[in-house]
Design a protein around this motif. Structure first.
Motif, PDB file in Angstrom:
ATOM      1  N   GLU A 112       0.830  -1.211   0.000  1.00 14.79           N
ATOM      2  CA  GLU A 112       0.000   0.000   0.000  1.00 14.79           C
ATOM      3  C   GLU A 112       0.860   1.255   0.000  1.00 14.79           C
ATOM      4  OE1 GLU A 112      -3.843  -1.903   2.404  1.00 14.79           O
ATOM      5  OE2 GLU A 112      -2.328  -0.731   3.466  1.00 14.79           O
ATOM      6  N   LEU A 113       1.967   1.230   0.740  1.00 16.55           N
ATOM      7  CA  LEU A 113       2.888   2.366   0.741  1.00 16.55           C
ATOM      8  C   LEU A 113       3.509   2.563  -0.639  1.00 16.55           C
ATOM      9  CD1 LEU A 113       4.712   1.845   4.160  1.00 16.55           C
ATOM     10  CD2 LEU A 113       3.121   3.691   3.576  1.00 16.55           C
ATOM     11  N   PHE A 114       3.790   1.447  -1.321  1.00 17.87           N
ATOM     12  CA  PHE A 114       4.333   1.534  -2.682  1.00 17.87           C
ATOM     13  C   PHE A 114       3.369   2.257  -3.611  1.00 17.87           C
ATOM     14  CE2 PHE A 114       4.021  -0.501  -6.885  1.00 17.87           C
ATOM     15  CZ  PHE A 114       5.209  -0.033  -7.455  1.00 17.87           C
ATOM     16  N   CYS A 115       2.068   1.909  -3.517  1.00 18.95           N
ATOM     17  CA  CYS A 115       1.053   2.551  -4.367  1.00 18.95           C
ATOM     18  C   CYS A 115       0.949   4.040  -4.053  1.00 18.95           C
ATOM     19  CB  CYS A 115      -0.292   1.872  -4.172  1.00 18.95           C
ATOM     20  SG  CYS A 115      -0.371   0.182  -4.798  1.00 18.95           S
ATOM     21  N   GLU A 116       0.963   4.394  -2.782  1.00 20.47           N
ATOM     22  CA  GLU A 116       0.855   5.804  -2.393  1.00 20.47           C
ATOM     23  C   GLU A 116       2.041   6.601  -2.950  1.00 20.47           C
ATOM     24  OE1 GLU A 116      -1.570   7.566  -0.207  1.00 20.47           O
ATOM     25  OE2 GLU A 116      -2.607   5.925  -1.216  1.00 20.47           O
ATOM     26  N   GLU A 117       3.248   6.059  -2.816  1.00 24.83           N
ATOM     27  CA  GLU A 117       4.431   6.760  -3.306  1.00 24.83           C
ATOM     28  C   GLU A 117       4.428   6.850  -4.830  1.00 24.83           C
ATOM     29  OE1 GLU A 117       7.738   4.654  -1.722  1.00 24.83           O
ATOM     30  OE2 GLU A 117       7.325   5.222   0.368  1.00 24.83           O
ATOM     31  N   LEU A 118       3.955   5.772  -5.487  1.00 24.21           N
ATOM     32  CA  LEU A 118       3.913   5.778  -6.952  1.00 24.21           C
ATOM     33  C   LEU A 118       2.977   6.861  -7.470  1.00 24.21           C
ATOM     34  CD1 LEU A 118       4.699   4.297  -9.637  1.00 24.21           C
ATOM     35  CD2 LEU A 118       2.584   2.998  -9.357  1.00 24.21           C
ATOM     36  N   TYR A 119       1.777   6.946  -6.894  1.00 23.00           N
ATOM     37  CA  TYR A 119       0.819   7.952  -7.338  1.00 23.00           C
ATOM     38  C   TYR A 119       1.320   9.367  -7.044  1.00 23.00           C
ATOM     39  CZ  TYR A 119      -2.669   4.346  -8.278  1.00 23.00           C
ATOM     40  OH  TYR A 119      -3.341   3.275  -8.797  1.00 23.00           O
ATOM     41  N   THR A 120       2.012   9.528  -5.917  1.00 26.89           N
ATOM     42  CA  THR A 120       2.529  10.856  -5.567  1.00 26.89           C
ATOM     43  C   THR A 120       3.604  11.306  -6.539  1.00 26.89           C
ATOM     44  OG1 THR A 120       2.066  10.453  -3.216  1.00 26.89           O
ATOM     45  CG2 THR A 120       3.618  12.200  -3.739  1.00 26.89           C
ATOM     46  N   LYS A 121       4.466  10.372  -6.967  1.00 29.77           N
ATOM     47  CA  LYS A 121       5.605  10.730  -7.820  1.00 29.77           C
ATOM     48  C   LYS A 121       5.250  10.807  -9.298  1.00 29.77           C
ATOM     49  CE  LYS A 121       9.041   8.667  -4.703  1.00 29.77           C
ATOM     50  NZ  LYS A 121      10.080   7.614  -4.551  1.00 29.77           N
ATOM     51  N   THR A 122       4.295  10.009  -9.746  1.00 32.74           N
ATOM     52  CA  THR A 122       4.067   9.891 -11.193  1.00 32.74           C
ATOM     53  C   THR A 122       2.793  10.559 -11.685  1.00 32.74           C
ATOM     54  OG1 THR A 122       2.924   7.753 -10.948  1.00 32.74           O
ATOM     55  CG2 THR A 122       5.321   7.707 -11.186  1.00 32.74           C
ATOM     56  N   THR A 123       1.833  10.832 -10.824  1.00 30.03           N
ATOM     57  CA  THR A 123       0.579  11.435 -11.271  1.00 30.03           C
ATOM     58  C   THR A 123       0.811  12.902 -11.650  1.00 30.03           C
ATOM     59  OG1 THR A 123      -0.706   9.993  -9.820  1.00 30.03           O
ATOM     60  CG2 THR A 123      -1.801  11.967 -10.646  1.00 30.03           C
ATOM     61  N   LYS A 124       0.332  13.274 -12.816  1.00 30.76           N
ATOM     62  CA  LYS A 124       0.489  14.658 -13.270  1.00 30.76           C
ATOM     63  C   LYS A 124      -0.739  15.099 -14.047  1.00 30.76           C
ATOM     64  CE  LYS A 124       3.085  13.150 -17.373  1.00 30.76           C
ATOM     65  NZ  LYS A 124       4.352  13.285 -18.124  1.00 30.76           N
ATOM     66  N   ARG A 125      -0.939  16.390 -14.085  1.00 30.07           N
ATOM     67  CA  ARG A 125      -2.084  16.957 -14.804  1.00 30.07           C
ATOM     68  C   ARG A 125      -1.613  17.491 -16.152  1.00 30.07           C
ATOM     69  NH1 ARG A 125      -6.565  21.219 -12.367  1.00 30.07           N
ATOM     70  NH2 ARG A 125      -8.104  20.925 -14.051  1.00 30.07           N
ATOM     71  N   LEU A 126      -2.292  17.063 -17.198  1.00 33.54           N
ATOM     72  CA  LEU A 126      -1.927  17.446 -18.556  1.00 33.54           C
ATOM     73  C   LEU A 126      -2.462  18.842 -18.880  1.00 33.54           C
ATOM     74  CD1 LEU A 126      -2.673  14.042 -20.312  1.00 33.54           C
ATOM     75  CD2 LEU A 126      -0.516  14.851 -19.339  1.00 33.54           C
ATOM     76  N   PRO A 127      -1.945  19.478 -19.937  1.00 30.44           N
ATOM     77  CA  PRO A 127      -2.408  20.828 -20.298  1.00 30.44           C
ATOM     78  C   PRO A 127      -3.907  20.923 -20.559  1.00 30.44           C
ATOM     79  CG  PRO A 127      -0.366  20.305 -21.438  1.00 30.44           C
ATOM     80  CD  PRO A 127      -0.800  19.039 -20.760  1.00 30.44           C
ATOM     81  N   ASP A 128      -4.536  19.822 -21.010  1.00 31.18           N
ATOM     82  CA  ASP A 128      -5.967  19.867 -21.299  1.00 31.18           C
ATOM     83  C   ASP A 128      -6.824  19.631 -20.048  1.00 31.18           C
ATOM     84  OD1 ASP A 128      -5.443  17.232 -20.846  1.00 31.18           O
ATOM     85  OD2 ASP A 128      -6.198  16.497 -22.765  1.00 31.18           O
ATOM     86  N   GLY A 129      -6.186  19.517 -18.892  1.00 33.68           N
ATOM     87  CA  GLY A 129      -6.931  19.376 -17.645  1.00 33.68           C
ATOM     88  C   GLY A 129      -7.092  17.958 -17.154  1.00 33.68           C
TER      89      GLY A 129
END
Length: 274
Positions: A112-129
């Motif tokens: 679960e900690l792995f998933c939390e860290e992965l989403y924190t590091k890799t999730t990004k918002r694209l220019p189209d929202g």
């Protein structure tokens, strides 16, 4: 057992003289006085000592049940509350483990900690929202993900046969596919890159729906040649929804509650007279 519960009832209260109880001999005449428990009887013993006598009063008055030890009282009353406080009874722990409320602050596992860290590091918002999220794949998932194209093609041919027999479904399905392309949710695959997983899909119709009459489901649980599906090889992450037990208990603390699913207001009936 050296000690089962604290004194019962929790505090002494003034006994009420109920008319329907004046002519009977109670098993515990001093039921209103806080005192220690004398004996604990098994349910089997209770079945043997219970008798047919039963005396009922009006609403909010206790019911008298005849037993071989005398009359016992039960039922909803507003005069007093009897609270059983359990202390140091490890020998009968199984009796209340079912009722134990899970803690909402349970430490997260390594996965679960792995998933939390992965989403924190890799999730990004694209220019189209829109948001771009990386899948939390397990370590060495490439070695366990088998071939899936043959099964996906077979499922697609079954879907084609179904669409050819139902023009309404065929039209709705086509609209969905074109909408997915227009929104950028999918694009034509122009390169073969391993590992690759082919997801079969099918449509679920609900003609009486006021909004979406067709819902397309992508089956990520379909097994590949190794017996593992795409879902099997992804970490599930921590549970985001609230614990159902604590949710139901908190629900009962309010007189009025709202349900977002059906947009109706419900009233918790806590008053026995209503």
């Amino acid at each position: 057992m050296p000690k089962l519960v604290n004194s019962l009832p929790h505090a002494t209260f003034a006994a009420k003289k109920y008319p329907h109880l004046q002519h009977i001999q109670l098993a515990d005449p001093d039921y209103n006085i806080s005192n220690k428990i004398d004996i604990l009887l098994d349910a089997k013993i209770y079945a043997e000592i219970i008798m047919s006598g039963l005396i009922k009063g009006t609403k909010q008055q206790p019911i008298a049940q005849q037993t071989r030890l005398g009359w016992i009282l039960s039922g909803p009353v507003t005069t007093f509350n009897s609270h059983v406080l359990i202390n140091g009874v490890e020998d009968i722990a199984n009796y209340w483990e079912v009722e134990e409320i899970a803690s909402e602050t349970t430490p997260m596992t390594q996965q679960e900690l792995f998933c939390e860290e992965l989403y924190t590091k890799t999730t990004k918002r694209l220019p189209d929202g829109r948001y771009e999220v990386r899948l939390p794949m397990k370590t060495d998932f490439e070695e366990h993900l088998g071939h899936s194209k043959a099964r996906a093609v077979a499922k697609f041919k079954q879907l084609q046969s179904r669409l050819m027999k139902d023009s309404t479904l065929r039209q709705s399905y086509g609209q969905f596919i074109h909408e997915y392309i227009d929104l950028g949710h999918m694009r034509k695959c122009t390169e073969q890159k391993e590992p690759m997983c082919y997801l079969s899909h099918h449509g679920v119709q609900k003609l009486d729906s006021l909004t979406t009459k067709l819902r397309v489901v992508f089956n990520a649980s379909s097994k590949t040649s190794t017996g593992n599906s795409l879902n099997d090889l992804m970490e599930s992450g921590p549970k985001l929804q609230q614990d159902i037990q604590s949710l139901l208990l908190r629900w009962r603390t309010y007189r009025y509650v709202y349900s977002a699913d059906c947009e109706k207001m419900y009233r918790c009936i806590l008053d026995p007279e209503q």
